[in-house]
Design a protein around this motif. Structure first.
Motif, PDB file in Angstrom:
ATOM      1  N   GLN A   3       0.834  -1.217   0.000  1.00  0.00           N
ATOM      2  CA  GLN A   3       0.000   0.000   0.000  1.00  0.00           C
ATOM      3  C   GLN A   3       0.870   1.269   0.000  1.00  0.00           C
ATOM      4  O   GLN A   3       0.640   2.200   0.785  1.00  0.00           O
ATOM      5  CB  GLN A   3      -0.945  -0.006   1.210  1.00  0.00           C
ATOM      6  CG  GLN A   3      -1.876  -1.209   1.253  1.00  0.00           C
ATOM      7  CD  GLN A   3      -3.052  -1.095   0.289  1.00  0.00           C
ATOM      8  OE1 GLN A   3      -4.008  -0.370   0.513  1.00  0.00           O
ATOM      9  NE2 GLN A   3      -2.972  -1.829  -0.825  1.00  0.00           N
ATOM     10  N   CYS A   4       1.863   1.290  -0.883  1.00  0.00           N
ATOM     11  CA  CYS A   4       2.816   2.419  -0.884  1.00  0.00           C
ATOM     12  C   CYS A   4       2.107   3.737  -1.200  1.00  0.00           C
ATOM     13  O   CYS A   4       1.135   3.750  -1.959  1.00  0.00           O
ATOM     14  CB  CYS A   4       3.877   2.268  -1.957  1.00  0.00           C
ATOM     15  SG  CYS A   4       4.230   0.636  -2.452  1.00  0.00           S
ATOM     16  N   GLY A   5       2.678   4.802  -0.681  1.00  0.00           N
ATOM     17  CA  GLY A   5       2.142   6.135  -0.954  1.00  0.00           C
ATOM     18  C   GLY A   5       2.252   6.480  -2.425  1.00  0.00           C
ATOM     19  O   GLY A   5       1.354   7.070  -3.028  1.00  0.00           O
ATOM     20  N   VAL A   6       3.369   6.107  -3.049  1.00  0.00           N
ATOM     21  CA  VAL A   6       3.538   6.325  -4.492  1.00  0.00           C
ATOM     22  C   VAL A   6       3.566   4.942  -5.145  1.00  0.00           C
ATOM     23  O   VAL A   6       4.598   4.276  -5.158  1.00  0.00           O
ATOM     24  CB  VAL A   6       4.854   7.086  -4.802  1.00  0.00           C
ATOM     25  CG1 VAL A   6       4.986   7.328  -6.291  1.00  0.00           C
ATOM     26  CG2 VAL A   6       4.917   8.392  -4.032  1.00  0.00           C
ATOM     27  N   PRO A   7       2.426   4.478  -5.676  1.00  0.00           N
ATOM     28  CA  PRO A   7       2.397   3.118  -6.214  1.00  0.00           C
ATOM     29  C   PRO A   7       3.026   3.039  -7.609  1.00  0.00           C
ATOM     30  O   PRO A   7       2.404   3.406  -8.603  1.00  0.00           O
ATOM     31  CB  PRO A   7       0.913   2.791  -6.250  1.00  0.00           C
ATOM     32  CG  PRO A   7       0.207   4.106  -6.234  1.00  0.00           C
ATOM     33  CD  PRO A   7       1.144   5.163  -5.778  1.00  0.00           C
ATOM     34  N   TYR A   8       4.248   2.552  -7.659  1.00  0.00           N
ATOM     35  CA  TYR A   8       4.945   2.450  -8.953  1.00  0.00           C
ATOM     36  C   TYR A   8       4.247   1.466  -9.880  1.00  0.00           C
ATOM     37  O   TYR A   8       4.298   1.615 -11.097  1.00  0.00           O
ATOM     38  CB  TYR A   8       6.402   2.030  -8.739  1.00  0.00           C
ATOM     39  CG  TYR A   8       7.243   3.145  -8.164  1.00  0.00           C
ATOM     40  CD1 TYR A   8       7.825   4.092  -9.002  1.00  0.00           C
ATOM     41  CD2 TYR A   8       7.420   3.279  -6.806  1.00  0.00           C
ATOM     42  CE1 TYR A   8       8.572   5.131  -8.484  1.00  0.00           C
ATOM     43  CE2 TYR A   8       8.166   4.315  -6.274  1.00  0.00           C
ATOM     44  CZ  TYR A   8       8.740   5.245  -7.113  1.00  0.00           C
ATOM     45  OH  TYR A   8       9.469   6.275  -6.604  1.00  0.00           O
ATOM     46  N   CYS A   9       3.586   0.454  -9.316  1.00  0.00           N
ATOM     47  CA  CYS A   9       2.849  -0.505 -10.156  1.00  0.00           C
ATOM     48  C   CYS A   9       1.817   0.251 -10.988  1.00  0.00           C
ATOM     49  O   CYS A   9       1.688   0.050 -12.196  1.00  0.00           O
ATOM     50  CB  CYS A   9       2.180  -1.562  -9.299  1.00  0.00           C
ATOM     51  SG  CYS A   9       1.060  -0.882  -8.050  1.00  0.00           S
ATOM     52  N   GLN A  10       1.093   1.159 -10.320  1.00  0.00           N
ATOM     53  CA  GLN A  10       0.031   1.927 -10.994  1.00  0.00           C
ATOM     54  C   GLN A  10       0.625   2.861 -12.049  1.00  0.00           C
ATOM     55  O   GLN A  10       0.109   2.969 -13.164  1.00  0.00           O
ATOM     56  CB  GLN A  10      -0.729   2.733  -9.934  1.00  0.00           C
ATOM     57  CG  GLN A  10      -1.872   3.542 -10.477  1.00  0.00           C
ATOM     58  CD  GLN A  10      -2.768   4.096  -9.362  1.00  0.00           C
ATOM     59  OE1 GLN A  10      -2.489   3.916  -8.182  1.00  0.00           O
ATOM     60  NE2 GLN A  10      -3.835   4.743  -9.736  1.00  0.00           N
ATOM     61  N   ASN A  11       1.744   3.503 -11.700  1.00  0.00           N
ATOM     62  CA  ASN A  11       2.388   4.409 -12.661  1.00  0.00           C
ATOM     63  C   ASN A  11       2.852   3.659 -13.902  1.00  0.00           C
ATOM     64  O   ASN A  11       2.855   4.204 -14.995  1.00  0.00           O
ATOM     65  CB  ASN A  11       3.613   5.089 -12.034  1.00  0.00           C
ATOM     66  CG  ASN A  11       3.212   5.999 -10.897  1.00  0.00           C
ATOM     67  OD1 ASN A  11       2.040   6.324 -10.760  1.00  0.00           O
ATOM     68  ND2 ASN A  11       4.175   6.387 -10.069  1.00  0.00           N
ATOM     69  N   HIS A  12       3.293   2.403 -13.719  1.00  0.00           N
ATOM     70  CA  HIS A  12       3.832   1.651 -14.857  1.00  0.00           C
ATOM     71  C   HIS A  12       2.781   0.797 -15.557  1.00  0.00           C
ATOM     72  O   HIS A  12       3.099   0.076 -16.502  1.00  0.00           O
ATOM     73  CB  HIS A  12       5.024   0.802 -14.420  1.00  0.00           C
ATOM     74  CG  HIS A  12       6.252   1.635 -14.221  1.00  0.00           C
ATOM     75  ND1 HIS A  12       6.516   2.295 -13.045  1.00  0.00           N
ATOM     76  CD2 HIS A  12       7.258   1.963 -15.060  1.00  0.00           C
ATOM     77  CE1 HIS A  12       7.636   2.967 -13.163  1.00  0.00           C
ATOM     78  NE2 HIS A  12       8.114   2.799 -14.379  1.00  0.00           N
ATOM     79  N   CYS A  13       1.549   0.829 -15.093  1.00  0.00           N
ATOM     80  CA  CYS A  13       0.449   0.182 -15.820  1.00  0.00           C
ATOM     81  C   CYS A  13      -0.038   1.201 -16.849  1.00  0.00           C
ATOM     82  O   CYS A  13      -0.397   2.324 -16.471  1.00  0.00           O
ATOM     83  CB  CYS A  13      -0.681  -0.185 -14.863  1.00  0.00           C
ATOM     84  SG  CYS A  13      -2.227  -0.546 -15.721  1.00  0.00           S
ATOM     85  N   PRO A  14      -0.055   0.857 -18.141  1.00  0.00           N
ATOM     86  CA  PRO A  14      -0.485   1.826 -19.148  1.00  0.00           C
ATOM     87  C   PRO A  14      -1.877   2.400 -18.892  1.00  0.00           C
ATOM     88  O   PRO A  14      -2.186   3.499 -19.325  1.00  0.00           O
ATOM     89  CB  PRO A  14      -0.444   1.026 -20.450  1.00  0.00           C
ATOM     90  CG  PRO A  14       0.594  -0.017 -20.198  1.00  0.00           C
ATOM     91  CD  PRO A  14       0.437  -0.390 -18.743  1.00  0.00           C
ATOM     92  N   LEU A  15      -2.715   1.656 -18.153  1.00  0.00           N
ATOM     93  CA  LEU A  15      -4.072   2.145 -17.870  1.00  0.00           C
ATOM     94  C   LEU A  15      -4.149   2.851 -16.519  1.00  0.00           C
ATOM     95  O   LEU A  15      -5.217   3.304 -16.116  1.00  0.00           O
ATOM     96  CB  LEU A  15      -5.056   0.964 -17.876  1.00  0.00           C
ATOM     97  CG  LEU A  15      -5.260   0.318 -19.243  1.00  0.00           C
ATOM     98  CD1 LEU A  15      -5.816  -1.086 -19.103  1.00  0.00           C
ATOM     99  CD2 LEU A  15      -6.186   1.173 -20.102  1.00  0.00           C
ATOM    100  N   HIS A  16      -3.017   2.941 -15.833  1.00  0.00           N
ATOM    101  CA  HIS A  16      -2.978   3.515 -14.467  1.00  0.00           C
ATOM    102  C   HIS A  16      -4.055   2.901 -13.581  1.00  0.00           C
ATOM    103  O   HIS A  16      -4.758   3.596 -12.849  1.00  0.00           O
ATOM    104  CB  HIS A  16      -3.101   5.044 -14.512  1.00  0.00           C
ATOM    105  CG  HIS A  16      -1.982   5.686 -15.271  1.00  0.00           C
ATOM    106  ND1 HIS A  16      -0.663   5.345 -15.073  1.00  0.00           N
ATOM    107  CD2 HIS A  16      -1.971   6.622 -16.249  1.00  0.00           C
ATOM    108  CE1 HIS A  16       0.105   6.034 -15.894  1.00  0.00           C
ATOM    109  NE2 HIS A  16      -0.659   6.811 -16.632  1.00  0.00           N
ATOM    110  N   ASN A  17      -4.181   1.590 -13.677  1.00  0.00           N
ATOM    111  CA  ASN A  17      -5.151   0.890 -12.829  1.00  0.00           C
ATOM    112  C   ASN A  17      -4.889   1.195 -11.371  1.00  0.00           C
ATOM    113  O   ASN A  17      -3.733   1.254 -10.946  1.00  0.00           O
ATOM    114  CB  ASN A  17      -5.024  -0.624 -13.036  1.00  0.00           C
ATOM    115  CG  ASN A  17      -5.659  -1.082 -14.319  1.00  0.00           C
ATOM    116  OD1 ASN A  17      -6.484  -0.378 -14.896  1.00  0.00           O
ATOM    117  ND2 ASN A  17      -5.284  -2.262 -14.779  1.00  0.00           N
ATOM    118  N   ASN A  18      -5.959   1.326 -10.617  1.00  0.00           N
ATOM    119  CA  ASN A  18      -5.845   1.622  -9.182  1.00  0.00           C
ATOM    120  C   ASN A  18      -5.542   0.320  -8.422  1.00  0.00           C
ATOM    121  O   ASN A  18      -6.373  -0.193  -7.661  1.00  0.00           O
ATOM    122  CB  ASN A  18      -7.152   2.256  -8.705  1.00  0.00           C
ATOM    123  CG  ASN A  18      -6.968   2.909  -7.365  1.00  0.00           C
ATOM    124  OD1 ASN A  18      -6.003   2.633  -6.658  1.00  0.00           O
ATOM    125  ND2 ASN A  18      -7.906   3.759  -6.994  1.00  0.00           N
TER     126      ASN A  18
END
Ligand SMILES: Cc1cc2nc3c(=O)[nH]c(=O)nc-3n(C[C@H](O)[C@H](O)[C@H](O)COP(=O)(O)OP(=O)(O)OC[C@H]3O[C@@H](n4cnc5c(N)ncnc54)[C@H](O)[C@@H]3O)c2cc1C
Ligand code: SF4
Length: 478
Positions: free
Chosen positions: A50-65
């Motif tokens: 539950q990181c404050g800056v979710p790199y997974c979301q940033n690197h998902c082309p759809l910016h999935n939550n």
């Protein structure tokens, strides 16, 4: 105090859904991973930090939550997890299955970076939406109001269908044209069933048809209908035709019988194995690896799909030639490992020089080494002089990548602007081209890319197109 449901990566190890044994799975075209059981999905989702800056979301082309739907899965609130997941992704169960997560969300997961192994984001995403389908949470698309405008979409691949979905939800009249007989583009006829079972694609096609999307299949624009006729018929056009011109091989004997294109080979296999179609070239053996020594040339995902298809068709042996080494191949490491487990042999640092036989009998192979880096920093492969040898083969599959067809010529539209690579010039964030009312999305804009990027383009384009239609309607109302 309530128990903390997340951050379990310290005590819970990463676990993927069960992978079927290679000796069993290599005999059929079914997906190789089982579904998570509910408790396992919750357990694996609870590893998220539950990181404050979710790199997974940033690197998902759809910016999935991603952190939010992992949290909801960990706490058993699956229907809400599905609602969050589908808010940004038109086909989450498809991306969960076939995104190269190691290069996107999972490769950038913070706990992966800190040495604890990534959360299994893709497998949880697939689980959430498969569960939603089973429980009837995936509702039919019912536009609140009908709009008079009509949009024609050329190409029923993920880019075209993602745009169709959003436009239809807004009440626009949508017609999708495709030269194939079934919708889905490469989801249907390129990607094999062992990565993506076809009922997963067909139920999405059915959902769109039930929503009133009009599918005109077996219709090739430029042949059966002209592009100009289509523009007359619709208020706007979206070009989502993908890239289908196969890169070719030269050298002596390159025209021999038994040397085939990957797209022809995979399409025939998908038709026969997944839909039960009769394909003459498969029946004749031309596009069937059964009992043959197969050599696949290329190191990308298409090559991985070909080698694994050949194993399933009962090839005597399957080898893959790639001119760089394993670390520098473009294909996914996960798929390469799956292929090796199934019996494929990789000949790294090798390149074809020619072929022997009128019907191919052998590939003449040069051994390679990696030389100085080129302008992009990538080491260029160089031939090792005198290293030539013959690799016996009676089916050679060329999987060297795809380029765009020459649409301005094929469609007699010289004003349709293309780049020097032949892709359509369009704004990435809106799909708008310089031609009024003409938009373009997916591989035909990006070059051969990924399903998740085609979906992103389709969604962005639909949003821009709706705003353009609204602006036009407002002017007309004045
Ligand atoms: C073998 C293979 C495996 C792949 N594996 C993966 C993977 O595992 N993960 C991943 O993310 N990506 C993968 N990709 C890439 C991915 O499939 C594409 O990036 C994606 O499908 C592009 O979507 P699209 O909508 O732009 O085009 P497409 O999916 O190619 O769809 C284009 C559609 O347009 C139609 N069409 C073309 N020209 C015309 C015309 N003139 N008239 C009418 N219809 C027309 C075609 O018939 C087709 O149905 C793979 C690609 C291949 C070839
Ligand atoms: S869409 Fe692809 S990149 Fe995004 S979260 Fe899902 S699997 Fe990861």
């Amino acid at each position: 105090m309530a128990k903390q449901p997340m951050l379990k990566f310290v005590t819970v190890n990463r676990d993927m859904p069960e992978k079927r044994d290679a000796t069993v799975r290599s005999k059929d075209f079914d997906e190789i991973y089982a579904e998570f059981a509910a408790a396992k999905a919750a357990e694996q989702a609870s590893r998220c930090s539950q990181c404050g800056v979710p790199y997974c979301q940033n690197h998902c082309p759809l910016h999935n939550n991603i952190p939010d739907w992992l949290n909801l899965t960990a706490t058993g609130r699956l229907e809400e997890a599905y609602q969050v997941s589908q808010a940004t992704n038109t086909f989450p169960e498809i991306c969960g299955r076939i995104c190269p997560q190691d290069r996107l969300c999972e490769g950038n997961c913070v706990i992966e970076q800190s040495g604890h192994e990534t959360v299994t984001i893709g497998a949880v995403e697939k689980y959430i939406t498969d569960t939603a389908w089973e429980n009837g949470w995936v509702k039919p698309i019912t536009p609140a109001q009908e709009r008079p405008e009509s949009v024609g979409i050329i190409g029923a691949g993920p880019g075209g269908l993602a745009a169709a979905d959003m436009l239809r939800r807004a009440g626009v009249q949508v017609t999708v044209y495709d030269r194939y007989d079934r919708a889905g583009g490469l989801l249907t006829y390129g990607i094999p069933g062992f990565k993506l079972e076809k009922d997963v694609v067909m139920r999405r096609n059915d959902q769109l048809a039930q929503a009133g999307v009009n599918f005109v299949m077996n219709c090739e624009i430029g042949k059966d209908v002209t592009f100009a006729e289509l523009r007359e018929k619709h208020d706007a056009i979206i070009v989502a035709t993908g890239v289908y011109k196969s890169r070719d091989l030269g050298g002596p004997g390159a025209g021999a019988k038994g040397i085939v294109k990957a797209i022809d080979y995979l399409t025939a296999s998908n038709r026969v194995a997944n839909f039960g179609d009769t394909v003459a070239e498969y029946e004749s053996g031309e596009l069937n690896a059964a009992g043959k020594k197969v050599v696949v040339i290329g190191g990308g995902d298409t090559a991985m799909d070909c080698v694994r298809t050949a194993i399933r068709q009962g090839a005597e042996s399957v080898k893959c030639l790639y001119r760089r080494d394993r670390a520098n191949m473009p294909g996914s490491q996960r798929e390469t490992k799956n292929a090796e487990e199934e019996g494929v042999v990789f000949e790294w640092l090798t390149a074809p020089k020619g072929f022997k036989g009128d019907t191919v009998e052998a590939v003449i192979v040069d051994k390679m080494r990696l030389g100085a880096p080129d302008a992009s920093g990538r080491q260029s492969p160089e031939v090792i002089e005198g290293s030539e040898y013959d690799e016996p083969a009676d089916l050679v599959i060329k999987a060297l990548g795809f380029e765009p067809e020459e649409l301005p010529t094929l469609w007699d539209q010289p004003e349709l602007e293309v780049t020097r690579w032949g892709t359509i010039k369009a704004e990435f964030t809106t799909g708008r081209t310089a031609m009024p009312g003409v938009y373009a999305v997916g591989d035909i804009v990006r070059g051969a890319s990924l399903v998740v990027w085609a979906i992103r383009d389709g969604r962005d384009c639909a949003e821009a197109l709706l705003s353009d239609l609204n602006a036009k309607a407002a002017v007309a109302a004045e």
